[in-house]
Design an enzyme around this catalytic site. Structure first.
Site, PDB file in Angstrom:
ATOM      1  N   GLY A 263       0.795  -1.212   0.000  1.00 30.63           N
ATOM      2  CA  GLY A 263       0.000   0.000   0.000  1.00 30.63           C
ATOM      3  C   GLY A 263       0.827   1.261   0.000  1.00 30.63           C
ATOM      4  N   HIS A 264       0.322   2.278   0.676  1.00 33.62           N
ATOM      5  CA  HIS A 264       0.901   3.620   0.675  1.00 33.62           C
ATOM      6  C   HIS A 264       2.261   3.642   1.368  1.00 33.62           C
ATOM      7  CE1 HIS A 264       0.599   7.976   0.439  1.00 33.62           C
ATOM      8  NE2 HIS A 264       0.707   8.108   1.755  1.00 33.62           N
ATOM      9  N   PHE A 265       2.330   3.113   2.589  1.00 36.57           N
ATOM     10  CA  PHE A 265       3.572   3.110   3.368  1.00 36.57           C
ATOM     11  C   PHE A 265       4.373   1.838   3.047  1.00 36.57           C
ATOM     12  CE2 PHE A 265       1.108   6.147   5.896  1.00 36.57           C
ATOM     13  CZ  PHE A 265       2.066   7.101   6.199  1.00 36.57           C
TER      14      PHE A 265
END
Length: 287
Positions: A263-265
């Site tokens: 995902g994002h992180f």
């Protein structure tokens, strides 16, 4: 070998900037400036610094409104001002040539820095740091369209600043959430809950449109300067989907691209894959 890391403050135009910096084993090691995202701070790079900091000089500041950095009353929270403080921070440290890791909010901060000082930028590591219209999800577009005074706009922004909202940014799009330590979102929320921090984030949210308006200029900068670039992207990012990663190849056809199932992180669960890519990239930048 685990790096030795120091933690310091530096005054920049009345802002007490906190930063963490690795102490590499040899002088003259390549420098990588780590520019964090929302709603995090330099702590998101702790493990990366541990892994790579003995070989390279990794420097990660907290922006005003984030982490341990202390901004004075009346500070204007806008992306231009964040870039002003990071620019002053770099100048105070005496850095003249370095690579930048740009992630999330770090992209608009970093690209402003690059526009102002192209001679500083030896290379780019782009991790879910968007600079293209196709890199915005529908949810991101709706968020960016919010304006002060619009019915329900501030409440929508503040909904992201809750523990559930913060945790969701870590876990959304991740196949195995057991790999995501709760420390990150817990610490982020601690900082978000400090006095004045949510107001700062609301102001930055309402200023995010200024970044989209500069995409064309940043793309022109990339074409003009063609910095060596490593792109590492979590395809499950709910804000910045995979087309944003591939769009960089229009302007940087020689960039190295890796799209990962996360995902994002992305560093939270893909550090074992990402760290060697960064190390090899930094080694290639050396004369």
């Amino acid at each position: 070998m685990v790096a030795r890391t120091v933690h310091r403050y530096l005054d920049v135009d009345g802002v007490r900037v906190f930063y963490r910096e690795s102490v590499p084993e040899r002088s003259g090691a390549p420098v990588l400036l780590l520019l964090h995202g929302f709603p995090s701070a330099s702590h998101q790079f702790r493990r990366l610094i541990d892994v790579l900091g003995a070989r390279y000089r990794l420097i990660a500041p907290d922006y005003p409104g984030f982490g341990h950095t202390q901004a004075p009353d009346g500070f204007t929270y806008a992306f231009d001002r964040l870039a002003d403080i990071v620019e002053g921070f770099v100048q105070r440290l005496g850095l003249s040539r370095f690579a930048m890791y740009v992630f999330d909010f770090g992209a608009p901060v970093g690209f402003r820095l690059a526009e102002r000082h192209p001679e500083w930028i030896a290379g780019l590591v782009v991790q879910n740091g968007n600079a293209y219209a196709e890199g915005l999800s529908d949810a991101a577009r709706d968020f960016i369209a919010l304006r002060p005074g619009q019915d329900g706009a501030e409440e929508t922004v503040r909904g992201l600043l809750t523990l559930d909202g913060t945790r969701g940014q870590y876990e959304t799009g991740v196949a195995g959430v057991e790999a995501i330590a709760p420390d990150g979102w817990t610490l982020d929320q601690h900082f978000l809950d400090l006095p004045g921090r949510k107001e700062a984030q609301v102001a930055l949210a309402f200023d995010y449109h200024s970044n989209v308006e500069r995409y064309g200029a940043w793309q022109a900068w990339l074409r003009a300067h063609t910095p060596p670039t490593l792109i590492v992207w979590g395809r499950g990012d709910p804000f910045f989907p995979e087309p944003g990663a591939r769009a960089y190849l229009r302007d940087l056809p020689d960039a190295e691209l890796h799209v990962l199932d996360t995902g994002h992180f992305a560093l939270e669960d893909r550090l074992p894959e990402i760290a060697p890519l960064i190390a090899a990239f930094l080694d290639r930048l050396q004369p």
